[in-house]
Motif scaffolding. Structure first.
Motif: not given
Length: 486
Positions: A413-423
């Motif tokens: 499992i890949a790391e979490i991908k936050f969209i559009p950014n982590d902030e």
């Protein structure tokens, strides 16, 4: 010419220096191949996603929390700048434009008919001439055939004086057999045909009468508006040529109506100012109004003439109400919405982190990703053939799931991908990578070499720029590089 020669000399010097300083610098080929192969891979994966919007309904911040948020973000909450203008809008006489357009169309139709008639006449004459020539040719051929027939010997009779095959009499015919008498069938009862009910008469809607303006084509409208150029320049030029004539005086002199607006924001212009200016990057007439500097004086208050699809516009800035910070009461509703969205994003990050850990534990316990996701009531989306699409205008849009899983080992499992950014995430995806494979075709090696060359050029340019920056620093000179160089 001396300046140009010096420029060429400096350019050649810089190019030679760049080759001397960074010519031997190059990227590691093995590393470049791995990087290129990563971009050329195809990924098969599964993913689950979370949306921050689903958490907003659960947020219920207190009055104190909302006020504290507003105090920390007051720069976000301001009134819109508002403006008041006077303007003239010069439209064509659409009735006269329609009459002129119809006259031009009639003249064009007449010219076309005349041209068609002349073409038909020429075609008929050509056809007649061909027919006459064909008739003459046939008469000549017939004469030749007749002359040949007169010179040919007469036909002879057979041995017993019988006429040849072509003159044989037709064999006698036998009387035709009598046709059988028609069979008469007894009359049958006729079932009366039911009378069909007539269909109701549907009344066609009355045609809507179009105005003269609406009857014109876009090209005809543009021609009518372009015809007003001289008139609009006659109004505008005295406003900016130091003649002393005022906006109001010229409008009255030329019998142009002045329209004065109330104060309005750019985002909510009054009717008429939402029209787009043709051939202008500014956009709408409202945008043009707000492009006038707020501190403008005299003729700077006057906009240039701008054509639209309906006519010409010239505006004058009358009043500007500057933007100001909103009070808490004025900003409370928007601050509440923004705070709820922020709290929802924070909850999204917390939920996604916890879910990621749970899914990883499930897969490590030999569960399938799909089964582990179902335990948390999540829907799994299957993804096949994830790739980086071909670039457009030098840019490629990388699919988020591809970006998340491009370096992840298959079966993980890949790391979490936050969209559009982590902030400030609006959504989060968790990707399970099933398979990653490099797509190799006939062009792979050529593309790899181009990629390596591109990477080398970038690396050498950066090396030379860094060397140049150090020389500037050593000599106490200011370096005017790009933002990336700093």
């Amino acid at each position: 010419t001396r300046g140009f020669n010096e420029y060429i000399r400096d350019l050649l010097t810089a190019q030679n220096l760049s080759k001397m300083i960074s010519g031997g610098v190059s990227i590691d080929r093995d590393a470049a191949r791995k990087l290129f192969s990563n971009e050329k891979q195809s990924i098969t994966a599964q993913q689950v996603s979370l949306e921050s919007a689903t958490y907003e309904i659960d947020q219920n911040p207190s009055e104190e929390d909302i006020k504290a948020y507003w105090e920390d973000h007051q720069s976000k909450y301001n009134t819109d700048e508002r403006r008041k203008i006077s303007y003239v809008f010069v439209e064509p006489d659409w009735d006269a434009a329609l009459v002129k357009a119809n006259e031009q169309k009639a003249a064009a139709d007449e010219a076309r008919k005349k041209q068609q008639a002349e073409a038909k006449k020429a075609e008929d004459e050509a056809r007649k001439k061909l027919a006459e020539e064909a008739k003459k040719a046939k008469a000549a051929a017939d004469k030749t055939n007749n002359d040949a027939a007169e010179k040919a010997p007469a036909p002879t009779e057979g041995a017993e004086g019988e006429i040849g095959a072509q003159g044989e009499p037709a064999e006698p015919t036998t009387p035709e057999e009598e046709a059988p008498a028609p069979v008469v069938t007894p009359a049958t009862a006729v079932t009366p045909t039911p009378v069909a009910t007539p269909a109701p008469i549907v009344k066609k809607p009355e045609p809507v009468e179009q105005s003269a303006k609406d009857q014109l084509t876009p090209q005809q409208k543009k021609a009518a508006i372009d015809a007003l150029t001289e008139q609009i320049n006659k109004f505008y030029d005295p406003l900016v040529d130091l003649s002393g004539a005022t906006f109001e005086e010229l409008a009255a002199e030329q019998k142009l109506k002045i329209i004065t607006t109330e104060l309005f924001a750019k985002s909510s212009p009054p009717k008429g100012l939402e029209l787009r200016a043709l051939n202008s990057p500014l956009g709408t007439l409202a945008d043009i109004t707000f492009a006038i500097p707020a501190d403008a004086q005299d003729d700077q208050l006057i906009s240039e003439p701008y054509p639209t699809t309906d006519g010409w516009f010239v505006g004058k800035l009358e009043e500007t109400e500057a933007s100001r910070p909103l009070t808490y009461e004025e900003a409370k509703v928007k601050a509440t919405v923004d705070l709820k969205a922020q709290l929802a994003r924070e909850q999204l990050k917390t939920e996604a982190t916890a879910l990621h850990a749970k899914l990883v534990a499930g897969v490590e316990a030999k569960k399938s990703f799909e089964d582990a996701a179902k335990e948390s009531d999540l829907t799994v989306q299957k993804l096949a053939g994830l790739t980086i699409p071909p670039s457009r205008f030098g840019q490629s849009t990388i699919p988020p799931a591809f970006d998340a899983g491009r370096y992840t080992d298959p079966g993980s499992i890949a790391e979490i991908k936050f969209i559009p950014n982590d902030e400030e995430p609006e959504s989060a995806i968790i990707v399970f990578v099933e398979k990653r494979e490099v797509t190799v075709d006939d062009t792979f090696n050529d593309q790899l070499e181009n990629f390596i060359e591109s990477q080398n050029n970038g690396l050498r340019l950066a090396t030379f720029q860094n060397w140049l920056k150090d020389r500037y620093t050593e000599n106490g000179a200011e370096y005017y590089g790009t933002a990336e160089d700093q």
